[in-house]
Enzyme design. Structure first.
Site, PDB file in Angstrom:
ATOM      1  N   ASP A   8       9.924  21.804  -0.699  1.00  0.00           N
ATOM      2  CA  ASP A   8      11.450  22.466  -1.260  1.00  0.00           C
ATOM      3  C   ASP A   8      10.977  23.968  -1.056  1.00  0.00           C
ATOM      4  O   ASP A   8       9.666  24.377  -0.447  1.00  0.00           O
ATOM      5  CB  ASP A   8      11.583  22.125  -2.543  1.00  0.00           C
ATOM      6  CG  ASP A   8      10.591  22.597  -3.615  1.00  0.00           C
ATOM      7  OD1 ASP A   8       9.280  23.268  -3.324  1.00  0.00           O
ATOM      8  OD2 ASP A   8      10.842  22.310  -4.778  1.00  0.00           O
ATOM      9  N   CYS A  65       5.948  20.437  -3.551  1.00  0.00           N
ATOM     10  CA  CYS A  65       6.957  21.088  -4.265  1.00  0.00           C
ATOM     11  C   CYS A  65       5.954  22.167  -5.387  1.00  0.00           C
ATOM     12  O   CYS A  65       4.940  22.409  -4.909  1.00  0.00           O
ATOM     13  CB  CYS A  65       7.939  20.250  -5.040  1.00  0.00           C
ATOM     14  SG  CYS A  65       7.457  19.018  -6.117  1.00  0.00           S
ATOM     15  N   GLY A  66       6.677  22.627  -6.445  1.00  0.00           N
ATOM     16  CA  GLY A  66       5.987  23.401  -7.432  1.00  0.00           C
ATOM     17  C   GLY A  66       4.679  22.864  -7.816  1.00  0.00           C
ATOM     18  O   GLY A  66       3.584  23.109  -8.021  1.00  0.00           O
ATOM     19  N   THR A  67       4.767  21.543  -8.235  1.00  0.00           N
ATOM     20  CA  THR A  67       3.845  20.598  -8.957  1.00  0.00           C
ATOM     21  C   THR A  67       3.386  19.485  -8.187  1.00  0.00           C
ATOM     22  O   THR A  67       2.522  18.696  -8.363  1.00  0.00           O
ATOM     23  CB  THR A  67       4.344  20.154 -10.394  1.00  0.00           C
ATOM     24  OG1 THR A  67       5.466  19.217 -10.117  1.00  0.00           O
ATOM     25  CG2 THR A  67       4.735  21.125 -11.322  1.00  0.00           C
ATOM     26  N   VAL A  69       5.196  17.051  -8.235  1.00  0.00           N
ATOM     27  CA  VAL A  69       5.650  15.618  -9.070  1.00  0.00           C
ATOM     28  C   VAL A  69       6.964  15.302  -8.753  1.00  0.00           C
ATOM     29  O   VAL A  69       7.284  13.883  -8.226  1.00  0.00           O
ATOM     30  CB  VAL A  69       5.757  16.041 -10.541  1.00  0.00           C
ATOM     31  CG1 VAL A  69       6.322  14.845 -11.284  1.00  0.00           C
ATOM     32  CG2 VAL A  69       4.270  16.292 -11.273  1.00  0.00           C
ATOM     33  N   HIS A  98      -8.622   3.261  -2.064  1.00  0.00           N
ATOM     34  CA  HIS A  98      -8.410   1.968  -3.014  1.00  0.00           C
ATOM     35  C   HIS A  98      -6.791   1.506  -2.904  1.00  0.00           C
ATOM     36  O   HIS A  98      -6.460   0.650  -3.113  1.00  0.00           O
ATOM     37  CB  HIS A  98      -8.767   2.335  -4.399  1.00  0.00           C
ATOM     38  CG  HIS A  98     -10.405   2.355  -4.577  1.00  0.00           C
ATOM     39  ND1 HIS A  98     -10.711   2.117  -6.090  1.00  0.00           N
ATOM     40  CD2 HIS A  98     -11.152   2.039  -3.975  1.00  0.00           C
ATOM     41  CE1 HIS A  98     -12.064   2.436  -5.721  1.00  0.00           C
ATOM     42  NE2 HIS A  98     -12.384   2.142  -4.510  1.00  0.00           N
ATOM     43  N   ARG A 132     -10.632  -6.598  -2.194  1.00  0.00           N
ATOM     44  CA  ARG A 132      -9.902  -6.762  -3.385  1.00  0.00           C
ATOM     45  C   ARG A 132      -8.802  -6.133  -3.539  1.00  0.00           C
ATOM     46  O   ARG A 132      -7.998  -6.136  -4.477  1.00  0.00           O
ATOM     47  CB  ARG A 132     -10.899  -6.747  -4.665  1.00  0.00           C
ATOM     48  CG  ARG A 132     -11.478  -5.229  -4.734  1.00  0.00           C
ATOM     49  CD  ARG A 132     -12.679  -5.288  -5.748  1.00  0.00           C
ATOM     50  NE  ARG A 132     -13.031  -3.911  -6.403  1.00  0.00           N
ATOM     51  CZ  ARG A 132     -13.696  -2.894  -5.682  1.00  0.00           C
ATOM     52  NH1 ARG A 132     -14.060  -3.382  -4.444  1.00  0.00           N
ATOM     53  NH2 ARG A 132     -13.877  -1.781  -6.207  1.00  0.00           N
ATOM     54  N   HIS A 133      -8.827  -4.559  -3.060  1.00  0.00           N
ATOM     55  CA  HIS A 133      -7.868  -3.731  -3.324  1.00  0.00           C
ATOM     56  C   HIS A 133      -6.471  -4.093  -2.626  1.00  0.00           C
ATOM     57  O   HIS A 133      -5.330  -3.692  -3.055  1.00  0.00           O
ATOM     58  CB  HIS A 133      -8.242  -2.464  -2.734  1.00  0.00           C
ATOM     59  CG  HIS A 133      -9.470  -1.763  -3.361  1.00  0.00           C
ATOM     60  ND1 HIS A 133      -9.577  -1.413  -4.642  1.00  0.00           N
ATOM     61  CD2 HIS A 133     -10.580  -1.653  -2.649  1.00  0.00           C
ATOM     62  CE1 HIS A 133     -10.804  -1.080  -4.802  1.00  0.00           C
ATOM     63  NE2 HIS A 133     -11.543  -1.198  -3.630  1.00  0.00           N
ATOM     64  N   ARG A 136      -3.952  -5.969  -5.052  1.00  0.00           N
ATOM     65  CA  ARG A 136      -3.386  -5.062  -5.855  1.00  0.00           C
ATOM     66  C   ARG A 136      -2.121  -4.408  -5.318  1.00  0.00           C
ATOM     67  O   ARG A 136      -1.099  -4.160  -5.926  1.00  0.00           O
ATOM     68  CB  ARG A 136      -4.354  -4.250  -6.557  1.00  0.00           C
ATOM     69  CG  ARG A 136      -5.403  -4.708  -7.389  1.00  0.00           C
ATOM     70  CD  ARG A 136      -6.714  -3.876  -7.399  1.00  0.00           C
ATOM     71  NE  ARG A 136      -7.633  -4.751  -8.248  1.00  0.00           N
ATOM     72  CZ  ARG A 136      -8.938  -4.518  -8.195  1.00  0.00           C
ATOM     73  NH1 ARG A 136      -9.545  -3.699  -7.472  1.00  0.00           N
ATOM     74  NH2 ARG A 136      -9.805  -5.171  -8.867  1.00  0.00           N
TER      75      ARG A 136
END
Ligand code: RB5
Length: 146
Positions: A8, A65-67, A69, A98, A132-133, A136
């Site tokens: 962004d 972006c800023g964070t 998140v 992983h 094993r990963h 998952r």
């Protein structure tokens, strides 16, 4: 190796520096914007990069972006995307080894450009370990089908 990249308005300065860094390593880039500092909305770019990776138009994606998140939350809504937001090279590497992450996100307000390059290099240098990963990862994928 082709990487889709997006950000962004808060991430644009770092995006341009990251593109230079990756191109200097011979990596092909597809830049999904944004292309100016005008205020915009991170979901547009998170979705565009996530679609490019999910459709195999690109091998991997990087989002800023800023964070990190909002843009990673967006990317993770797309089927087949495993986006990690992180601010250290260790988490970046482990997320590939992983969790087989296919998008790396970080925050331009959180990490400086030199740390960002270390995070990216650590992530690109790591390989999924399978074994094993994989089971998952399959469990996560099953949630998308539920
Ligand atoms: C924009 O102000 C900011 O909210 C955005 O860049 C990002 O940090 C959101 O997660």
């Amino acid at each position: 190796m082709k990487i889709a990249i997006g950000c962004d308005h808060v991430g644009i300065e770092q995006k341009d520096l990251v593109i230079k860094h990756l191109e200097s390593k011979g990596i092909e880039i597809e830049d999904f914007g944004t292309h100016s500092t005008e205020r915009t909305d991170y979901p547009k770019y998170g979705l565009a990069v996530a679609n490019a990776v999910a459709n195999q138009q690109a091998d991997l994606g990087i989002l800023i972006c800023g964070t990190g998140v909002g843009i990673s939350l967006t990317a993770n809504k797309v089927k087949g995307i495993r986006a990690v937001v992180c601010s250290d090279p260790y988490t970046a590497a482990l997320s590939k080894e992983h969790n087989n992450t296919n998008i790396l996100a970080f925050g331009s307000r959180v990490v400086g450009i030199e740390l960002a390059k270390m995070i990216i290099d650590s992530w690109l240098g790591a390989e999924f370990e399978g074994g094993r990963h994989q089971g998952r990862i399959d469990m996560i994928a099953a949630i998308e089908e539920a």
